[in-house]
Design an enzyme around this catalytic site. Structure first.
Site, mmCIF file in Angstrom:
data_model
loop_
_atom_site.group_PDB
_atom_site.id
_atom_site.type_symbol
_atom_site.label_atom_id
_atom_site.label_comp_id
_atom_site.label_asym_id
_atom_site.label_seq_id
_atom_site.Cartn_x
_atom_site.Cartn_y
_atom_site.Cartn_z
ATOM 1 N N ASP A 207 0.609 -1.211 -0.035
ATOM 2 C CA ASP A 207 0.097 -0.052 0.027
ATOM 3 C C ASP A 207 0.865 1.377 0.078
ATOM 4 O O ASP A 207 1.948 1.222 0.979
ATOM 5 C CB ASP A 207 -0.989 0.036 1.261
ATOM 6 C CG ASP A 207 -1.983 1.094 1.260
ATOM 7 O OD1 ASP A 207 -2.676 1.126 0.401
ATOM 8 O OD2 ASP A 207 -1.767 2.085 2.142
ATOM 9 N N GLU A 257 1.614 -0.187 -5.115
ATOM 10 C CA GLU A 257 0.676 0.428 -5.212
ATOM 11 C C GLU A 257 1.365 1.860 -5.586
ATOM 12 O O GLU A 257 1.753 2.476 -4.402
ATOM 13 C CB GLU A 257 -0.340 0.489 -4.219
ATOM 14 C CG GLU A 257 -1.725 1.290 -4.604
ATOM 15 C CD GLU A 257 -2.175 2.448 -3.550
ATOM 16 O OE1 GLU A 257 -3.269 2.964 -3.972
ATOM 17 O OE2 GLU A 257 -1.349 2.372 -2.666
HETATM 18 C C1 NOJ Z 1 -4.267 3.259 -0.707
HETATM 19 C C2 NOJ Z 1 -5.333 2.162 -0.510
HETATM 20 O O1 NOJ Z 1 -5.821 1.597 -1.730
HETATM 21 C C3 NOJ Z 1 -6.750 3.131 0.068
HETATM 22 O O2 NOJ Z 1 -7.601 2.587 0.053
HETATM 23 C C4 NOJ Z 1 -6.153 3.831 1.255
HETATM 24 O O3 NOJ Z 1 -7.177 4.595 2.072
HETATM 25 C C5 NOJ Z 1 -4.825 4.625 1.409
HETATM 26 N N1 NOJ Z 1 -3.788 3.608 0.534
HETATM 27 C C6 NOJ Z 1 -4.303 4.854 2.757
HETATM 28 O O4 NOJ Z 1 -3.766 3.409 3.198
#
Ligand code: NOJ
Length: 537
Positions: A207, A257
């Site tokens: 993440d 991500e």
């Molecule tokens: C990316 C995640 O996909 C999202 O859902 C989240 O709110 C943020 N990162 C913070 O963790």
């Protein structure tokens, strides 16, 4: 490049709280997933990426983790996770989990210990605590803004209620950022990786992967300055360490991500000793336009080849508007900073385009990510009552940004009315977000066996993709009129008509699959088809 299982995989993003609720509390759970594994196996996916399943107060839907080595009690137990991983493997489905390393929950024991410890303590050094500026330290340490709006700093209070230091949170105040310059933080996450790899997990989705390290001076910055917390050079050390952990096992994948606007910049992360793959958000954000999509596809393939990493393709996830709705609007592009629910949506048009987009996307070389419910043609639910909204983005912007709840509504499985089989008949709570009554036509039950349904299109497409397409290559563009994309995948031609006029079909010996009926050798607007390429063509 050695061919790895992920290079051509179809990976299903499973948003646990909205997939299937076995115990009737209105929230999805692992037992619900386990009961539906045969559905996913029949759909034809190679892996499941689970959204965070750890104990969490859910201030940000589980992306606020209180314990990285356990399962949220409302989802089940560690034993349930073990059973799910093993049973997935028996179905030929691998498990990818979501690790959230930029921040934890404010309920995490380390953050609780930090709050209880004095300024300058070792417990606080794992996070970013700083005194405030101005008289009485009343102003935040700098002007950084939270990605969820408002200041990125929250002030602490001592046991006597007296105001104390501030702490940094790039997201919600309930998500304090770790200080990745601290060796304990690094060691802890390497151990967490091993914990899950030892349990049989096949991959990690990382993440907010580009945000982990911060300039220790925490400087203010203007729009033209390099970011002191995004895409920094020192983040690469972390990925090298993680890659070493992953490579000490076999067949484990690291997926980043990373929200960068331009596909070529991902190359920084896709080094032989860093991440294996990253999500292709430029493709997701691109409008329904042939020239623009072709440009993103070409750039993606070029940088992936240079990096020696397989491409990834994604149309939707739990942070973006569902693409049936996006493609039904006048502006079919997407940006995290401009979710616009004021535009009218033509759902029939959006659905037609989503069907074509599915065939286009699944024909591209590389791995493909499907977000749960896209195989049912679900749309963005834009009319969730304010009082039921959960997303901190909606709350922190006072509703100015509609947030992400509309893409997270529990799946419809069967029946004529909510909860549509999401929860059992004796459920004690309603689904945690309300389902539209019109989803009665989109349940798995309603679509199964209907050759015109989105679900049957996905099932057929995934099956043909498996049989016909070799993961990462080859792909050759074919001549096509304006607004039409056509390419050969080693014996199968994919053609997609994004123009408003019918187009002639390229030469073919058979139609393998089409997103809409083909009339007299022509491809109607907003339609895609997979064709058997004639030998020697
Ligand atoms: C990316 C995640 O996909 C999202 O859902 C989240 O709110 C943020 N990162 C913070 O963790």
């Amino acid at each position: 490049m050695t061919r790895q299982w992920w290079s051509g995989a179809a990976i299903y993003e499973l948003y646990v709280q909205s997939f299937a609720d076995a115990d009737g509390d209105g929230v999805g759970d692992l037992a619900g997933v386990r009961a539906r594994l045969p559905y996913l196996a029949a759909l034809g996916v190679d892996a499941i990426w689970y959204s965070p399943w750890y104990p969490s107060p859910r201030s940000d839907a589980g992306y606020d983790v209180a314990d990285y080595r356990s399962i949220d009690p409302s989802f089940g137990t560690l034993g349930d996770a073990d059973a799910l991983i093993a049973e997935g493997h028996r179905h030929g489905i691998r498990t990818i989990i979501d690790i959230v390393p930029n921040h934890c929950s404010d309920r995490h024991p380390w953050f609780q210990a930090a709050l209880a410890a004095p300024p300058g303590s070792a417990a606080r050094a794992r996070f970013w605590f700083r005194p405030g500026r101005g008289p009485g330290g009343d102003l935040p340490p700098n002007g950084w803004q939270s990605i969820f709006t408002g200041s990125a700093w929250t002030r602490t209070k001592g046991p006597d209620g007296a105001p104390g230091e501030w702490y940094l949170h790039l997201f919600a105040p309930e998500q304090p950022d770790f200080n990745w310059a601290n060796p304990q933080v690094r060691a802890e996450f390497e151990d967490i990786l091993r914990f899950w790899f030892d349990r049989g997990v096949d991959g990690i989705r990382i993440d907010s992967a580009a945000l982990l390290t911060k300039d220790p001076d925490l400087p203010g910055f203007g729009p033209d300055d390099p970011s002191p917390y995004a895409d920094r050079d020192d983040v690469h050390d972390i990925y090298r360490a993680w890659r070493a952990v992953a490579d000490s096992y076999s067949g484990r994948v690291l997926i980043g991500e990373i929200w960068l606007p331009d596909a070529t910049r991902f190359a920084r992360y896709l080094r032989a000793d860093e991440l294996h793959t990253v999500f292709n958000f430029p493709y997701l954000c691109a409008p329904w336009d042939a020239a623009g999509l072709r440009q993103v596809i070409d750039r993606t393939l070029a940088f992936q080849a240079a990096a020696g990493a397989p491409a990834t393709w994604v149309l939707s996830n739990h942070d973006v508007d569902r693409h049936v709705s996006r493609y039904g609007r006048a502006d079919t592009s997407f940006g995290l900073d401009r979710r616009d629910h004021s535009q009218p949506v033509d759902l029939a048009l959006g659905t037609r385009r989503a069907r074509a987009a599915a065939l286009l996307t699944m024909a591209l070389p590389g791995s493909v990510y499907l977000y749960q419910g896209e195989e049912l043609g679900l749309w963005e639910v834009e009319d969730i009552p304010a009082g039921l909204r959960q997303d901190p983005i909606w709350h922190r912007t006072g509703g100015a940004d509609p947030g992400r709840d509309g893409s997270r509504v529990p799946l419809p499985w069967s029946g004529q009315e909510p909860p549509f089989g999401f929860s059992p008949p004796d459920a004690v709570r309603e689904p945690w977000l309300p389902q539209p009554g019109a989803w009665r036509d989109l349940t798995v039950e309603a679509q199964t066996g209907d050759p015109g349904s989105m679900l049957e299109l996905y099932r057929d497409a995934l099956q043909i993709r498996h049989a016909e397409f070799v993961g990462e290559g080859p792909m050759t563009w074919l001549p096509a009129p304006g607004g039409v994309l056509a390419f050969d995948r080693g014996g199968v031609t994919c053609v997609a008509n994004l123009s408003p006029a019918p187009a002639d079909l390229p030469l073919h010996t058979a139609v393998l699959l089409a997103s809409a009926s083909l009339a007299a050798g022509q491809l109607p607007p907003d339609t895609a088809a997979w064709l058997r390429t004639p030998p020697g063509a």
